[in-house]
Design a protein around this motif. Sequence first.
Motif, PDB file in Angstrom:
ATOM      1  N   LYS A 186      21.669  -3.849  13.518  1.00  0.00           N
ATOM      2  CA  LYS A 186      21.315  -3.040  12.388  1.00  0.00           C
ATOM      3  C   LYS A 186      20.443  -3.567  11.484  1.00  0.00           C
ATOM      4  O   LYS A 186      20.927  -4.583  10.543  1.00  0.00           O
ATOM      5  N   ASN A 188      18.826  -2.402   8.787  1.00  0.00           N
ATOM      6  CA  ASN A 188      18.744  -1.712   7.717  1.00  0.00           C
ATOM      7  C   ASN A 188      19.594  -0.258   7.762  1.00  0.00           C
ATOM      8  O   ASN A 188      19.299   0.714   8.565  1.00  0.00           O
ATOM      9  N   GLU A 189      20.762  -0.266   6.824  1.00  0.00           N
ATOM     10  CA  GLU A 189      21.581   0.915   6.949  1.00  0.00           C
ATOM     11  C   GLU A 189      21.164   1.959   6.216  1.00  0.00           C
ATOM     12  O   GLU A 189      21.200   3.059   6.360  1.00  0.00           O
ATOM     13  N   ASN A 190      20.337   1.332   5.132  1.00  0.00           N
ATOM     14  CA  ASN A 190      19.958   2.554   3.806  1.00  0.00           C
ATOM     15  C   ASN A 190      21.218   3.285   3.504  1.00  0.00           C
ATOM     16  O   ASN A 190      21.918   2.620   2.871  1.00  0.00           O
ATOM     17  N   THR A 191      21.103   4.629   3.465  1.00  0.00           N
ATOM     18  CA  THR A 191      22.085   5.375   2.842  1.00  0.00           C
ATOM     19  C   THR A 191      23.377   5.123   3.875  1.00  0.00           C
ATOM     20  O   THR A 191      23.559   5.316   4.958  1.00  0.00           O
ATOM     21  N   ALA A 192      24.635   4.660   3.064  1.00  0.00           N
ATOM     22  CA  ALA A 192      25.763   4.147   3.953  1.00  0.00           C
ATOM     23  C   ALA A 192      26.677   5.011   3.400  1.00  0.00           C
ATOM     24  O   ALA A 192      28.010   4.977   3.686  1.00  0.00           O
ATOM     25  N   THR A 193      26.626   6.121   2.624  1.00  0.00           N
ATOM     26  CA  THR A 193      27.718   6.845   1.997  1.00  0.00           C
ATOM     27  C   THR A 193      27.994   8.155   3.155  1.00  0.00           C
ATOM     28  O   THR A 193      27.493   8.159   4.047  1.00  0.00           O
ATOM     29  N   SER A 198      22.794  10.355   5.819  1.00  0.00           N
ATOM     30  CA  SER A 198      23.265   8.940   5.849  1.00  0.00           C
ATOM     31  C   SER A 198      23.016   8.511   7.190  1.00  0.00           C
ATOM     32  O   SER A 198      22.740   7.161   7.492  1.00  0.00           O
ATOM     33  N   ASP A 199      22.719   9.124   8.312  1.00  0.00           N
ATOM     34  CA  ASP A 199      22.717   8.891   9.759  1.00  0.00           C
ATOM     35  C   ASP A 199      21.301   8.899  10.161  1.00  0.00           C
ATOM     36  O   ASP A 199      20.833   8.569  11.312  1.00  0.00           O
ATOM     37  N   ASP A 202      18.334   5.223   9.053  1.00  0.00           N
ATOM     38  CA  ASP A 202      18.477   3.833   9.345  1.00  0.00           C
ATOM     39  C   ASP A 202      17.410   3.388  10.108  1.00  0.00           C
ATOM     40  O   ASP A 202      16.476   3.801  10.568  1.00  0.00           O
ATOM     41  N   ASP A 204      17.103   0.636  13.217  1.00  0.00           N
ATOM     42  CA  ASP A 204      17.846  -0.061  14.462  1.00  0.00           C
ATOM     43  C   ASP A 204      17.137  -0.818  15.234  1.00  0.00           C
ATOM     44  O   ASP A 204      15.915  -0.448  15.653  1.00  0.00           O
TER      45      ASP A 204
END
Length: 443
Positions: A186, A188-193, A198-199, A202, A204
């Motif tokens: 991973k 960068n997750e960026n938005t993780a809320t 949020s998905d 990313d 990957d």
Amino acid sequence: MKKSILLAVALIVAFVAVPASASVQNVKVSGSVDSTWLYRNNFDFGANATGASGLDQLEDESQSVFITQTILRVDADLTDQVSTTVSLINERDWNATTAANTDVDLFLAYVTLREMLYSPLTVVAGRQLFSYGNSLIVDATGTNNTAGADSAIGTVAADLTKQTALDAIRLIFDYNPLTVELLYSKLNENTATGARDSDTDDIDLYGINTTYELGDDMDTQVEAYFFARIDQSPNQGVAGDASKADTLYVPGLRASANVLDGLNVQGEIAWQRGTNVSSSATTINDNERRDAMAVQLISNYQVPNDILPDSLEEYNPVFGYSYTWVTGDSNPADRRAATEASSNRDTAWDPFLEAQGGGTIFNALFALSNLHVHSASLTVNPIEDVTSKLSWYGLWLDKHIDEAFGGLTTLTFVSPDGVVRSPTVDKGHAHVGNEIDFETTYD
């Protein structure tokens, strides 16, 4: 009466899902404290005159700073098949007042499970270091990843940071002489809320790397790999956005052989395909096809003692040569409009997660793209416990700086303080420059 039932289900998959305890068989505590005085001058080639008359230009071009990098590491063997590693790091600029100067960050945190499910399989999960081949494509220590962003030296000497590691899961299948490794990271997750998108933002990394030892007299090794970076973050949130993800697909081959006594020769070739998507906040569905290539040749010759004069045997001379070619974009000024399909190809090599040329000036300034890099070196042991190395590097552009023919219009590089520079250069020339390095190490 009807009843409504709202059922929320969260599925969590993890290698270790519950607390566990075990008697520790072995614990190793290690680390390092590296203090460095760094002096650099004219790293911007005169491109950083801040005053109207340029009178303060000399001050802006010099850098003199002390830095200390401290690492504490604990390795523990819980059983014969289970081990863990945790490491902390602090990087500080002496007497700096930034909050990050005293931050202690998590550097490594991973678990290694050997013979998981069956004997050939080893699983490594967590924040870790890894590399493949000669680190031309993927290396977790490469400064192209943003792992060192929290470091206090990130805006002072980002090219020297040690705070580089990636969160990843690696499945290693050892079928000696064949090794197969599957990788997921991973970046960068960026938005993780729990937000709706949020998905879908990313970044990957996926990969498979295979290595085969031929077992011949030349110790020949053949490596084949395929890596993919899927970046779903460009243009997220732009009204009417229908852009594709920014994708990068990298297949490649590498071979190594000891063709003569003391002579090792290596060759690697890789391609880049996919879609290069603009990250502009106002551009919608702006993309180009990737079509780039990299070639690298490396040779090292340790002169056998039986052909050296007796007076030179104790020096253990090693000659090295390498050549690296990474393509540039043939028409960087040709960009499609947001309302039409793209027929243009982006032929510029993406440096990806390479980790080569560490400590050199050109590696600190230039991205590994649009370049021919030649290197020659001589390594000797002048006295006991001392190793000295003299290196020369020559850099030439793959695509010339020539505005009239649709080539590059400027030559840009990033200074160690993170600022992008654009020095004045003569149009039509391909030679970037030469670098000569001398290193000596006392063990």
